[in-house]
Design an enzyme around this catalytic site. Structure first.
Site, short mmCIF file in Angstrom:
data_model
loop_
_atom_site.label_atom_id
_atom_site.label_comp_id
_atom_site.label_asym_id
_atom_site.label_seq_id
_atom_site.Cartn_x
_atom_site.Cartn_y
_atom_site.Cartn_z
N GLY A 105 2.79 4.19 5.14
CA GLY A 105 1.66 4.12 4.22
C GLY A 105 0.74 5.31 4.40
O GLY A 105 1.18 6.41 4.73
N ASP A 117 -0.25 -3.04 0.55
CA ASP A 117 -1.57 -2.80 -0.04
C ASP A 117 -1.49 -2.08 -1.39
O ASP A 117 -2.45 -2.10 -2.16
CB ASP A 117 -2.44 -1.96 0.90
CG ASP A 117 -2.61 -2.62 2.27
OD1 ASP A 117 -2.39 -3.85 2.36
OD2 ASP A 117 -2.94 -1.90 3.23
N HIS A 175 -6.45 -4.33 3.14
CA HIS A 175 -7.30 -3.35 3.83
C HIS A 175 -8.51 -3.02 2.95
O HIS A 175 -9.25 -3.93 2.62
CB HIS A 175 -6.46 -2.12 4.19
CG HIS A 175 -7.10 -1.26 5.24
ND1 HIS A 175 -7.75 -1.78 6.32
CD2 HIS A 175 -7.20 0.09 5.37
CE1 HIS A 175 -8.23 -0.81 7.08
NE2 HIS A 175 -7.90 0.34 6.51
O1 F6P Z 1 -1.72 -2.00 5.65
C1 F6P Z 1 -1.09 -3.23 5.69
C2 F6P Z 1 -1.97 -4.26 6.33
O2 F6P Z 1 -1.28 -5.49 6.36
C3 F6P Z 1 -3.34 -4.44 5.68
O3 F6P Z 1 -3.29 -5.20 4.52
C4 F6P Z 1 -4.11 -5.07 6.80
O4 F6P Z 1 -5.48 -4.80 6.68
C5 F6P Z 1 -3.55 -4.41 8.01
O5 F6P Z 1 -2.27 -3.91 7.66
C6 F6P Z 1 -3.40 -5.30 9.22
O6 F6P Z 1 -3.02 -4.52 10.28
P1 F6P Z 1 -2.42 -5.05 11.64
O7 F6P Z 1 -1.01 -5.49 11.38
O8 F6P Z 1 -2.49 -3.88 12.55
O9 F6P Z 1 -3.27 -6.21 12.06
#
Ligand code: F6P
Length: 357
Positions: free
Chosen positions: A111, A136, A180
């Site tokens: 991403g 996202d 996000h």
């Molecule tokens: O970017 C993908 C995502 O799932 C977002 O929607 C979310 O804010 C973030 O990653 C969560 O991150 P992690 O898996 O590090 O908690």
């Protein structure tokens, strides 16, 4: 002979395996001989030379499999140029490992953060082709990312389930959706799930407008209200804060996430019971939906074609219903956000959905 390095970086999503399979199928269906080096756990594998030689067999039966056969990790771009705890220059290490293995190209699936590092490696002289993954859908230069449609399905299922229980109780329900700092996932799942109120980061909300929308439903005799709230939703007051002030607020934040703050405000203003559901990482899990399987396969096939032609420095994306190649420098460091005055927002408003604005 082509020697290809491959890695998946950042938060995972559905169809990463389908995309890698697409690349490998396109390469192996040609007459070119290929060697695939799979770096484990994202850029970390490339930095520390942790890789596995992969054969066609590794890519069989993975079209429908969620997660990533290579593993993933977050390697923040912010600190990529800082030495690691042992003083290792991470960028130099990645270059050295690339040259040591005499790679022709790196295929990088990721991403936003991942694309910044991919572009840096391109600037450093490495051949790179990338593929846009994220639930996202916030990657600049492509109308769609793989993982997004699968996540929309899961978040929608969650709202659907809430609907049936909501109809039994006179309550307000909040479903907090990932995404996000952008609202595509919440917007799409919210519309698909028939949410009454959708709150996304791009449209700061006024809590009084949210309450008005709930009370208007009450007056019409609706027993319940469902809100789809993006994890990055912000109030108008918070949107007016400086970055520093907002950071300060978040330091002393007493809620597990924004939905709980919104729930408390609604409860205080209306006296209604409010329940919060957070599907969280389930939105990134499970098998990719058919759309994502097809989409990721197409992107992968095109990446394979570019590699065979020796065309590097591109993300394979999707624009105006066509698979296209987008120069990496045009993608890196930019965010794609929902336009508050876009057609989909206007249409959602015509459907009676409140955005709390
Ligand atoms: O970017 C993908 C995502 O799932 C977002 O929607 C979310 O804010 C973030 O990653 C969560 O991150 P992690 O898996 O590090 O908690």
């Amino acid at each position: 002979m082509k020697r290809i390095g491959m890695l998946t970086s950042g938060g995972d999503c559905q169809a990463l395996n389908a995309a890698m399979r697409g690349v490998v199928k396109a390469l192996t269906c040609s007459n070119e001989e290929v060697e695939i080096y799979g770096f484990l756990d994202g850029y970390r594998g490339l930095i520390y030379s942790n890789f596995r030689m992969l054969t066609g067999a590794d890519f069989t039966g993975i079209l429908t499999k969620g997660g990533t056969i290579l593993g993933s990790s977050r390697t923040p771009f912010k600190t990529i140029k800082d030495p690691d705890e042992n003083g290792l220059d991470k960028v130099e290490a990645m270059k050295q490992n690339y040259y040591k293995l005499r790679l022709d190209c790196l295929v990088i699936l990721g991403g936003n953060g991942t694309h910044k590092t991919a572009n840096l490696l391109r600037e450093e002289g490495l051949n790179v082709v990338t593929l846009p993954k994220t639930i996202d859908n916030d990657l600049y230069g492509t109308d769609m990312t793989f993982g997004f449609q699968s996540a929309v399905n899961i978040a929608t299922d969650c709202i659907d389930c809430i609907h049936t229980t909501a109809s039994s109780h006179g309550r307000v329900f909040i479903v907090e959706v990932m995404g996000h700092k952008v609202g595509y996932l919440t917007l799409n799942a919210g519309i698909a799930g028939g949410a009454d109120i959708i709150l996304i980061p791009e449209i700061p909300y006024d809590i009084n407008k949210v309450v008005e929308a709930i009370e208007a439903r009450d007056k019409r005799g609706s027993r319940f209200t469902i809100l789809a709230v993006a994890e990055g939703a912000v109030s108008k007051e918070d949107a007016a804060l400086s970055k520093k002030e907002y950071k300060e607020k978040k330091k002393n934040y007493k809620y597990p996430s924004v939905s709980y703050e919104i729930a408390e405000k609604i409860q205080k203003k209306t006296g209604k019971e409010v329940r919060v559901t957070v599907p969280g990482h389930t939105q990134r899990g499970g098998s990719p939906c058919p759309y994502d399987r097809v989409f990721a396969s197409r992107l992968g096939a095109e990446a394979g074609r570019l590699i065979l032609k020796g065309e590097y420095g591109f993300m394979v994306g999707y624009k105006n219903r066509e698979i296209v190649k987008v120069p990496l420098e045009d993608v890196a460091g930019k965010l794609k956000m929902v336009e508050p005055d876009s057609a989909i927002i206007k249409e959602a408003k015509l459907l009676g959905i409140s955005f709390g604005d």
